[in-house]
Design an enzyme around this catalytic site. Sequence first.
Site, mmCIF file in Angstrom:
data_model
loop_
_atom_site.group_PDB
_atom_site.id
_atom_site.type_symbol
_atom_site.label_atom_id
_atom_site.label_comp_id
_atom_site.label_asym_id
_atom_site.label_seq_id
_atom_site.Cartn_x
_atom_site.Cartn_y
_atom_site.Cartn_z
ATOM 1 N N ASN A 9 0.877 -1.176 0.000
ATOM 2 C CA ASN A 9 0.000 0.000 0.000
ATOM 3 C C ASN A 9 0.910 1.219 0.000
ATOM 4 O O ASN A 9 1.475 1.575 1.026
ATOM 5 C CB ASN A 9 -0.888 -0.032 1.249
ATOM 6 N N HIS A 97 -9.528 1.612 4.332
ATOM 7 C CA HIS A 97 -8.295 1.773 5.108
ATOM 8 C C HIS A 97 -8.558 2.746 6.264
ATOM 9 O O HIS A 97 -9.337 3.687 6.127
ATOM 10 C CB HIS A 97 -7.178 2.293 4.206
ATOM 11 N N GLU A 99 -6.961 5.129 7.334
ATOM 12 C CA GLU A 99 -6.722 6.544 6.999
ATOM 13 C C GLU A 99 -7.909 7.119 6.239
ATOM 14 O O GLU A 99 -8.231 8.299 6.368
ATOM 15 C CB GLU A 99 -5.409 6.663 6.204
ATOM 16 N N GLU A 169 -5.732 -4.461 10.329
ATOM 17 C CA GLU A 169 -4.677 -3.478 10.551
ATOM 18 C C GLU A 169 -4.951 -2.715 11.847
ATOM 19 O O GLU A 169 -5.701 -1.728 11.841
ATOM 20 C CB GLU A 169 -4.645 -2.478 9.382
ATOM 21 N N GLY A 175 2.458 2.444 10.621
ATOM 22 C CA GLY A 175 3.440 3.506 10.467
ATOM 23 C C GLY A 175 4.131 3.900 11.763
ATOM 24 O O GLY A 175 4.812 4.914 11.820
ATOM 25 N N SER A 215 3.207 -2.009 10.184
ATOM 26 C CA SER A 215 4.657 -2.112 10.365
ATOM 27 C C SER A 215 5.208 -3.502 10.066
ATOM 28 O O SER A 215 6.175 -3.953 10.688
ATOM 29 C CB SER A 215 5.068 -1.659 11.772
HETATM 30 P P1 PGA Z 1 2.731 0.387 7.485
HETATM 31 O O1 PGA Z 1 1.283 0.633 6.813
HETATM 32 O O2 PGA Z 1 3.240 -0.924 6.966
HETATM 33 O O3 PGA Z 1 3.578 1.551 7.035
HETATM 34 O O4 PGA Z 1 2.528 0.355 8.958
HETATM 35 C C1 PGA Z 1 0.389 -0.419 6.635
HETATM 36 C C2 PGA Z 1 -0.912 0.102 6.072
HETATM 37 O O5 PGA Z 1 -1.380 1.158 6.527
HETATM 38 O O6 PGA Z 1 -1.509 -0.506 5.172
#
Ligand code: PGA
Length: 255
Positions: A9, A97, A99, A169, A175, A215
Site C-alpha cells: 500500500n 483503510h 486513513e 490493521e 506507520g 509495520s
Molecule cells: P505500514 O502501513 O506498513 O507503514 O505500517 C500499513 C498500512 O497502513 O496498510
Amino acid sequence: MRSILIAGNWKMNMGPKETADFFAQLDDSAQKNIEGVDAAVCPPFVSLSAAFSARKSGSAVKIGAQNVHFEDNGAYTGEISTSMLNELGCDFVILGHSERREYFGEDDAIINKKVKKALAAGVTPIVCVGEVLAERKENRHFDVVKEQTAGSLAGLSADELKKIVIAYEPVWAIGTGETASPEQAQEMHAFIRKELAAQFGEEAAATVRILYGGSMKPGNADELLKQPDVDGGLIGGASLKPSDFSQLVAIAAAQ
Ligand code: PGA
C-alpha cells in the site's frame, strides 16, 4: 490451501517516475510466478498507468488501486470509478483503510457500497478493519473489529465473500514501527474467521484470505506469516523499497 498475498500500500507516495524506478529495481525473483504466493502493489491513481507500463512483460506482480467510488461514472469531482480501474486492468482495490475512515469520513456503510461495486466490476476488494489504541486498551478491540467486518460486508453472499480479501490493521501499529505480536495477530485473525464462519458458513470463511497490516517488514514477516490464520500482509512503508518488497515476497515463498 490459501495462497499468501503480499500487497504493498503505497499511500500518497511514489509518483509516476518513482513508480517506474521501483519496477526497474525490483528483483526478477519477486516478479516470477511463485506457487502459493501472490504479490501486488497499490500505487496512487496517477501512477497506475506508469506501473502497468513499467511492469516487465511476464511479471507476476499484480497492480491495485487504493480507493474507488461506489457510483458509476458521472458528476463526482475528484473521484475514480470501477470502470476506470477495469480499463487499466487493476486486480485489487484497497477499501476502508483506517486513513480513509479517519481523515475522509468513510464509515462501514460507504465501504460496504464500495465493496459491492468493486465485486460487481470484478476488482478484488482488500477490505481493511482494525481498532485504535484506546479501543484495545479498553478491551473493546474484538467488538470494534466485529462491527467493522459485519458492516463492511453486509449483504454479501458466501460466494462473494470468497472473492474478497480482508486486512486486519490495528491502527496503533500502522506507520509506528510497533507491530502486533504474532500471537495478537493470530488471535484477531482467528476471531475474524470465526465471525465470518458464523455469518457466511465454514467453507467461505476458510477460503477468504486475511492479511495482517501494521509495520510489517522483512524483520518480522516470517513469524507473522507462520501464524495459521495470517495469509499475507498489507504493507505500507516497507513496500516502497524494492529490496524490502522483494525480501517480503521471498519470505512468503519460503512458508
Ligand atoms: P505500514 O502501513 O506498513 O507503514 O505500517 C500499513 C498500512 O497502513 O496498510
